[in-house]
Design a protein around this motif. Structure first.
Motif, PDB file in Angstrom:
ATOM      1  N   ILE A 161      -0.883   2.462  10.158  1.00 47.66           N
ATOM      2  CA  ILE A 161       0.117   2.951   9.101  1.00 47.66           C
ATOM      3  C   ILE A 161      -0.899   3.597   8.150  1.00 47.66           C
ATOM      4  O   ILE A 161      -1.948   3.047   7.685  1.00 47.66           O
ATOM      5  CB  ILE A 161       0.806   1.715   8.452  1.00 47.66           C
TER       6      ILE A 161
ATOM      7  N   ILE B 136      -1.628   3.457   4.917  1.00 46.95           N
ATOM      8  CA  ILE B 136      -1.307   3.084   3.491  1.00 46.95           C
ATOM      9  C   ILE B 136      -2.228   3.631   2.504  1.00 46.95           C
ATOM     10  O   ILE B 136      -3.450   4.123   2.814  1.00 46.95           O
ATOM     11  CB  ILE B 136      -1.347   1.394   3.475  1.00 46.95           C
TER      12      ILE B 136
ATOM     13  N   LEU C  84       0.903  -2.518  -4.665  1.00 47.30           N
ATOM     14  CA  LEU C  84       2.160  -1.596  -4.667  1.00 47.30           C
ATOM     15  C   LEU C  84       3.378  -2.095  -4.408  1.00 47.30           C
ATOM     16  O   LEU C  84       4.241  -1.332  -4.154  1.00 47.30           O
ATOM     17  CB  LEU C  84       1.594  -0.343  -3.801  1.00 47.30           C
ATOM     18  N   GLY C  85       3.565  -3.208  -4.607  1.00 49.62           N
ATOM     19  CA  GLY C  85       5.016  -3.871  -4.302  1.00 49.62           C
ATOM     20  C   GLY C  85       5.105  -4.101  -2.863  1.00 49.62           C
ATOM     21  O   GLY C  85       4.351  -3.721  -1.681  1.00 49.62           O
ATOM     22  N   PRO C  86       6.413  -4.581  -2.403  1.00 50.83           N
ATOM     23  CA  PRO C  86       6.843  -4.969  -1.178  1.00 50.83           C
ATOM     24  C   PRO C  86       6.628  -3.592  -0.217  1.00 50.83           C
ATOM     25  O   PRO C  86       6.969  -2.467  -0.710  1.00 50.83           O
ATOM     26  CB  PRO C  86       8.035  -5.582  -1.057  1.00 50.83           C
ATOM     27  N   GLY C  87       6.624  -3.722   1.016  1.00 59.57           N
ATOM     28  CA  GLY C  87       6.940  -2.616   1.946  1.00 59.57           C
ATOM     29  C   GLY C  87       8.271  -2.378   1.945  1.00 59.57           C
ATOM     30  O   GLY C  87       9.175  -2.803   1.388  1.00 59.57           O
ATOM     31  N   PRO C  88       8.611  -1.294   2.714  1.00 56.84           N
ATOM     32  CA  PRO C  88      10.033  -0.893   3.185  1.00 56.84           C
ATOM     33  C   PRO C  88      10.899  -2.185   3.712  1.00 56.84           C
ATOM     34  O   PRO C  88      10.427  -2.797   4.631  1.00 56.84           O
ATOM     35  CB  PRO C  88      10.028   0.055   4.025  1.00 56.84           C
ATOM     36  N   ARG C  89      12.083  -2.165   3.353  1.00 57.63           N
ATOM     37  CA  ARG C  89      13.117  -3.225   3.819  1.00 57.63           C
ATOM     38  C   ARG C  89      13.251  -2.673   5.257  1.00 57.63           C
ATOM     39  O   ARG C  89      13.196  -1.771   5.783  1.00 57.63           O
ATOM     40  CB  ARG C  89      14.415  -3.067   3.075  1.00 57.63           C
ATOM     41  N   GLU C  90      13.384  -3.919   6.127  1.00 50.71           N
ATOM     42  CA  GLU C  90      13.745  -3.582   7.468  1.00 50.71           C
ATOM     43  C   GLU C  90      15.062  -4.897   7.925  1.00 50.71           C
ATOM     44  O   GLU C  90      15.062  -5.787   7.797  1.00 50.71           O
ATOM     45  CB  GLU C  90      12.370  -3.951   8.299  1.00 50.71           C
ATOM     46  N   SER C  91      15.716  -4.265   9.029  1.00 47.19           N
ATOM     47  CA  SER C  91      16.770  -5.129   9.243  1.00 47.19           C
ATOM     48  C   SER C  91      15.927  -6.283  10.340  1.00 47.19           C
ATOM     49  O   SER C  91      15.141  -5.818  11.113  1.00 47.19           O
ATOM     50  CB  SER C  91      17.998  -4.493  10.107  1.00 47.19           C
TER      51      SER C  91
ATOM     52  N   GLN D 291      13.185  -5.396  13.082  1.00 42.53           N
ATOM     53  CA  GLN D 291      11.986  -6.420  13.248  1.00 42.53           C
ATOM     54  C   GLN D 291      11.745  -7.066  14.711  1.00 42.53           C
ATOM     55  O   GLN D 291      11.146  -7.072  15.379  1.00 42.53           O
ATOM     56  CB  GLN D 291      12.054  -7.217  12.451  1.00 42.53           C
TER      57      GLN D 291
ATOM     58  N   HIS E 271       7.995   2.407  12.735  1.00 46.01           N
ATOM     59  CA  HIS E 271       8.016   1.822  11.143  1.00 46.01           C
ATOM     60  C   HIS E 271       8.387   2.905  10.494  1.00 46.01           C
ATOM     61  O   HIS E 271       7.870   4.070  10.267  1.00 46.01           O
ATOM     62  CB  HIS E 271       6.767   1.167  10.894  1.00 46.01           C
TER      63      HIS E 271
ATOM     64  N   PHE F 191       2.682  -8.807   0.315  1.00 41.82           N
ATOM     65  CA  PHE F 191       3.397  -7.425   0.352  1.00 41.82           C
ATOM     66  C   PHE F 191       2.444  -6.203   0.995  1.00 41.82           C
ATOM     67  O   PHE F 191       2.736  -5.470   1.638  1.00 41.82           O
ATOM     68  CB  PHE F 191       3.625  -7.142  -0.995  1.00 41.82           C
TER      69      PHE F 191
ATOM     70  N   ASP G 209       2.538  -6.394   4.573  1.00 47.78           N
ATOM     71  CA  ASP G 209       3.752  -5.883   5.107  1.00 47.78           C
ATOM     72  C   ASP G 209       3.877  -4.438   5.076  1.00 47.78           C
ATOM     73  O   ASP G 209       4.294  -3.487   5.918  1.00 47.78           O
ATOM     74  CB  ASP G 209       4.966  -6.243   3.723  1.00 47.78           C
ATOM     75  N   ARG G 210       3.221  -3.804   3.972  1.00 45.97           N
ATOM     76  CA  ARG G 210       2.999  -2.370   3.894  1.00 45.97           C
ATOM     77  C   ARG G 210       2.083  -1.827   4.968  1.00 45.97           C
ATOM     78  O   ARG G 210       2.135  -0.948   5.420  1.00 45.97           O
ATOM     79  CB  ARG G 210       2.461  -1.825   2.308  1.00 45.97           C
ATOM     80  N   MET G 211       1.257  -2.694   5.513  1.00 46.85           N
ATOM     81  CA  MET G 211       0.390  -2.173   6.793  1.00 46.85           C
ATOM     82  C   MET G 211       1.310  -2.008   8.113  1.00 46.85           C
ATOM     83  O   MET G 211       0.816  -1.928   8.997  1.00 46.85           O
ATOM     84  CB  MET G 211      -0.928  -3.070   6.880  1.00 46.85           C
TER      85      MET G 211
ATOM     86  N   ARG H 210      12.502 -11.147   9.205  1.00 45.27           N
ATOM     87  CA  ARG H 210      13.312 -10.783   7.955  1.00 45.27           C
ATOM     88  C   ARG H 210      14.583 -11.444   7.512  1.00 45.27           C
ATOM     89  O   ARG H 210      15.397 -12.082   8.765  1.00 45.27           O
ATOM     90  CB  ARG H 210      13.803  -9.329   8.285  1.00 45.27           C
TER      91      ARG H 210
ATOM     92  N   GLY I 232      17.102  -7.815   4.823  1.00 45.13           N
ATOM     93  CA  GLY I 232      15.883  -6.982   4.970  1.00 45.13           C
ATOM     94  C   GLY I 232      14.824  -7.343   4.139  1.00 45.13           C
ATOM     95  O   GLY I 232      13.652  -6.674   4.242  1.00 45.13           O
TER      96      GLY I 232
ATOM     97  N   GLN J 120      -6.401  -0.914  10.088  1.00 42.42           N
ATOM     98  CA  GLN J 120      -7.043  -0.028   9.000  1.00 42.42           C
ATOM     99  C   GLN J 120      -8.472  -0.074   9.008  1.00 42.42           C
ATOM    100  O   GLN J 120      -9.002   0.937   8.526  1.00 42.42           O
ATOM    101  CB  GLN J 120      -6.509  -1.148   7.816  1.00 42.42           C
TER     102      GLN J 120
ATOM    103  N   ARG K 170      -9.357   3.292  10.748  1.00 36.32           N
ATOM    104  CA  ARG K 170      -9.419   4.413   9.970  1.00 36.32           C
ATOM    105  C   ARG K 170     -10.529   4.829   9.521  1.00 36.32           C
ATOM    106  O   ARG K 170     -10.884   5.911   9.237  1.00 36.32           O
ATOM    107  CB  ARG K 170      -8.060   4.276   8.904  1.00 36.32           C
TER     108      ARG K 170
END
Lengths: 262, 678
Positions: free
Chosen positions: A139, A141, A147-154, A158, A201, B105, B108-110, B116, B120, B153, B156
């Motif tokens: 991903i 990034i 930078l706060g939480p990632g995107p929400r996901e159902s 998941q 994702h 978090f 999570d972004r990675m 969940r 979500g 990561q 990369r």
């Protein structure tokens, strides 16, 4: 804290037949060697090979160097100890003697054939890691700062993504794949599965096309011969055929309509 | 005066830092170094994706408080300090607890596929030593998923160019160069004792080579293989830690070895069944009738002894690991009430870990990874049959001593070059190989956190250290490195040649089994001074016998025998640090338990064990020492910094006891500042 019962032998012997070679440039040293080692409860092929280390002597009474192999976690989660056991590619740690040789049958152990040999049962799987770079298996990034939480996901999404993410880069799928060898560029089922995983994702999908384009040329998804051996041998039961089909559909769409978006 | 450029040395070479070990701690350090524009050579025993972090199952702690329970970093700090029986310096723990939500978090972004909630959001489950839902998880293979995310990561950065001060790419130089299948042999120290690189060996070609580095970071994991079989991967021998310990690095709290309560016995490995099994409702029990021969499913509820729930009603099955392991050990060993086996006619060293009362679909979505391991290796379906488990060596709380610098808030001072510095200038340590975060007992799901947090701290710390250097390691005379390389080459030749003609030579693998059997039997859950005295005697015997080892392999390719001899020699050195430390410490604290001294003794023993190598077979225990970091001389004592949570006796019988100060259930006494270093 003694729980040493498991190290006691029972008189029963385990019969191993191991394909060996001293180095990649020494084909003349290719040979089969046989070993008989004491049986232990809950024994797997790794513990049988560990017994050989303690008494490295063949059934003909010849003292030899211990067999070398690659291993790490011994619980089928790291992917290191993949080899061909009784003709089937799998991890040696989860190859239990009671299951593969319940009546003392000979267990044959060979290195994988699709990668350059290092020695004995060790091969060099570097190509797989290189191909993970090629297909951009990550991903993008912006950084590791907050930078706060990632995107929400159902939960459903998941549960679909998680099994695809359990690929250990063990090499079973490419060993079984008729299209994967040193004369083709085919990235193999595991890499195509990673394309699907990262394209699923929400942030990964932002780079979906770039990822798809890495598998639209030579060595890409069209090199799959649809033998479906990969899904049969995957120790983590990853739906590799579904992943290849999905990537293939997406790549076709991109090929047909991509120019419209340029 | 600092050097002119941090990118290039005076001689024009790219200045790199060496990171040894590619688990979570190493990879996170690499990422932070790359973000600070410091190029890295990454050395790893195995392809980094196969590092031992993959074995972590249950999850990673962060007090995100998504369940509305009022969880907070302050409570996380308190429970970690309390669970660790007040042996950890608290400022690093505070830093870790506060950073934890941001870390989860980031992961999570990675793209880590964390489980969940219906909305979500990230789901959290319970773990040992807390009543809060604080553990984020990806099925039951969380460590694997986290490792993969960091591995991706780092990949990369393998294709990212090194860029100079003017923004120009340096041809042929990538931010990360990976050296996989390389074994760390030694640190290279210059004439002043500063670490300026290391020597490593390619395990395919057996070539020995030096790596220059403005600093070296060890992220080489734990040392469980000293105990023969454990839950650890075969690579966790502690060889790198032992090697730098023998070069002068101080080793701290070695005697604190965590025994995990629930593992599957095996011939080659004791496979872990994660605490998350209990976090999701698993219950530990034995039949009340020790001779009960019935199938466990036929034993009615009232004829079962749920030992942990009975002994510790406040936290039940989720007491910390040291406590659960001792309870199971007591039940099986002292009371002989382990599960009865009609085939052998005796009570085995096993208890039931039961999940059969939970819905199968629920279990599959949350615990499939570990239940699959049980099914594959024990051959029984754990969805419908209680699992049979026993404690196993799992984690080393002790490790290389590392420093920290605290800020005005009592947390870690960001970017200080002292953070994670070992007592050898220029050598850093992070992850399980160091001792910093867990005190006398680690709480479940804090290890993944400490590895990643440690990496996030170590990266900037090493970057600061590099900036302070007047001269780069890349401008030092080659002879320093060549001399060290030659020493390692000679040692390797010794291993290959010694005792080859000796008919009564020792086999290294058999010797290791002797070491492991003894350490497992005598230096784990219960410790006794007379027995430990015998252990030390036996270690002296093994020190002699290891000199008679003949390498079983003469090959110049992938010579695992020679590698193992080296690791074995290093394991014996650390085994002594562990056993001698255990013998010295006449008290019971966390994972260290002596029936003859059953109480914690803060007056005499609330202090860090600091071990210094004297010579083979001799350890010196220090109360204080001085070391130099970035030109500054620093005085270190063994006092524990308990400035944030006042020590008190652990009482897991009472619900909420571990968080009583932060939740206002007890008055927090005025914090007694016990300065660690001045």
């Amino acid at each position: 804290m003694a729980n040493s019962d498991t190290t006691k032998g029972t008189g029963r012997l385990v019969h191993l037949r191991v394909k060996r070679q001293d180095g990649p440039d020494l084909p003349e040293t290719k040979r089969w060697e046989e070993f008989k080692v004491p049986y232990l409860p809950q024994m797997n092929v790794i513990s049988a090979l560990q017994q050989v280390q303690k008494e490295p002597r063949t059934v003909d009474g010849k003292d030899v160097a211990p067999v070398v192999w690659e291993s790490s976690c011994l619980e089928e989660v790291c992917g290191a100890c993949t080899m061909v056991i009784n003709g089937r590619v799998r991890q040696a740690c989860s190859a239990l003697v009671d299951q593969i040789a319940p009546n003392g049958e000979t267990i044959t152990v060979e290195p994988m054939t699709k990668f350059p040999l290092v020695r004995d049962l060790i091969v060099d799987r570097e190509r797989m890691f290189q191909d993970m770079k090629k297909v951009k298996a990550w991903i993008d990034i912006d950084g590791t700062h907050e930078l706060g939480p990632g995107p929400r996901e159902s939960p459903e999404a998941q549960q679909e993504r998680y099994p695809l993410s359990r690929c250990m880069t063990c090499g079973c799928c490419v060993e079984a794949c008729p299209q994967y060898n040193d004369s083709t560029q085919f990235v193999g089922p595991f890499a195509l599965n990673l394309v699907r995983l990262f394209n699923m994702h929400p942030s990964g999908a932002l780079h979906k096309n770039a990822r798809l384009e890495t598998v639209m040329g030579e060595g890409g998804v069209q090199d799959c011969g649809k033998a479906q051996n990969c899904v049969e041998v995957c120790p983590k039961e990853i739906p590799l055929v579904d992943s290849i089909a999905q990537v293939s559909r997406d790549a076709t769409k991109r090929l047909l309509f991509g120019w419209l978006l340029k | 005066m600092a050097a002119k450029s941090t990118i290039r040395s005076e001689g024009g070479k790219v200045r790199r830092v060496v990171v040894v070990g590619g688990g979570l701690a190493g990879l996170m350090t690499v990422i932070k170094l790359c973000e600070a524009k410091v190029p890295v050579d990454l050395i790893s025993l195995v392809p980094v994706k196969r590092s031992h972090s993959v074995c972590a199952q249950g999850g990673i702690n962060a007090s995100v408080n998504t369940k509305g329970e009022g969880d907070s970093p302050q409570i996380h700090l308190e429970e970690t300090a309390y669970g660790g029986d007040f042996l950890a310096n608290q400022p690093p723990v505070k830093g870790m607890a506060e950073a934890a939500p941001g870390i989860v978090f980031m992961l999570d972004r990675m793209g880590v596929p964390f489980n969940r909630t219906p909305e979500g959001l990230l789901d959290f489950r319970r773990f040992g030593g807390t009543l809060f839902h604080r553990t984020a998880f990806a099925g039951a293979t969380t460590g694997q998923q986290l490792l993969y995310a960091l591995d991706e990561q780092v990949r990369r950065y393998e294709i990212a160019d090194v860029v100079d001060e003017h923004g120009v790419s340096i041809p042929g130089e990538k931010m990360v160069r990976k050296f996989e299948f390389w074994d760390f042999l030694q640190a290279v120290l210059d004439d002043s004792g500063t670490c300026v690189g290391c020597i490593a060996q390619d395990l395919k070609t057996m070539q020995i080579k030096y790596f220059q580095g403005d600093a070296v970071v060890l992220a080489t994991g734990g040392c469980g293989i000293i105990f023969g079989r454990s839950t650890m991967s075969v690579i966790c021998t502690g060889t790198a830690a032992s090697s730098v310990y023998q070069q002068g690095a101080v080793y701290a709290n070695g005697e604190f070895i965590q025994v995990h309560p629930t593992a599957i016995p095996g011939a080659d490995k004791l496979r872990l069944i994660s605490e998350s099994a209990r976090g999701e409702g698993g219950r530990v029990w034995v039949p009340k009738d020790a001779k009960d021969q019935r199938n466990p499913k036929e034993i009615p509820e009232k004829e079962r002894d749920y030992i942990l729930e009975r002994m510790y009603p406040g936290y039940g099955n989720l007491v910390p690991r040291d406590i659960a392991s001792r309870a199971i050990f007591k039940t099986c060993f002292h009371e002989k009430r382990g599960v009865f086996n009609p085939k052998t006619g005796r009570n085995e060293n096993e208890v039931y870990l039961d999940l059969t009362h939970k819905d199968e679909k629920f279990l599959r979505s949350k615990l499939a990874g570990i239940l699959e391991i049980y099914e594959k290796f024990a051959g029984t379906d754990p969805y419908h049959n209680p699992m049979k488990v026993f404690p196993a060596v799992h984690y080393s709380m002790g490790g290389l001593w590392v420093d920290f610098e605290k800020d005005a808030r009592g947390s870690l001072k960001a970017g200080s070059p002292r953070n994670h510095a070992t007592s050898i200038p220029g050598l850093y340590a992070v992850g399980e190989v160091e001792y910093q975060y867990h005190g006398a007992n680690r709480l479940g799901a804090n290890s993944l956190l400490s590895c990643i947090y440690g990496g996030m701290v170590t990266g900037p710390s090493v970057a600061s250290y590099q900036k302070s250097l007047a001269k780069s390691a890349f401008d030092l005379p080659k002879s320093i490195f060549e001399k060290a390389e030659k020493r390692c080459q000679d040692d390797y030749t010794r291993i290959l040649k010694q005792n080859q003609e000796n008919k009564s030579a020792e086999n290294p693998y058999k010797l290791h089994q002797e070491l492991g059997d003894m350490m497992l039997r005598d230096v784990t859950i219960e410790r006794d001074n007379a027995t430990l005295e015998q252990v030390l005697g036996k270690l002296s015997e093994l020190d002699e016998r290891v000199k008679k080892v003949a390498c079983p392999d003469g090959s110049q390719r992938a010579n695992q025998g020679a590698q193992f001899v080296r690791h074995l020699e290093n394991m014996l050195v650390l085994a002594r640090v562990i056993a001698q430390g255990a013998k010295n410490r006449d008290e019971s604290r966390g994972a260290h338990y002596k029936p003859a001294f059953p109480k914690r003794n803060d007056a005499d023993w609330m202090r860090t064990t600091l071990a210094k190598h004297e010579q083979k077979g001799a350890v010196k225990y220090l109360r204080e020492f001085d070391y130099t970091c970035a030109g500054q001389s620093i005085h270190v004592t063994d006092a524990v910094d308990a400035s944030l949570v006042a020590p008190r006796e652990r009482k897991y019988e009472q619900a909420g006891a571990a968080s009583a100060a932060a939740t206002g259930k007890i008055q927090q006494p005025a914090a007694s500042e016990q300065q660690k270093s001045v």
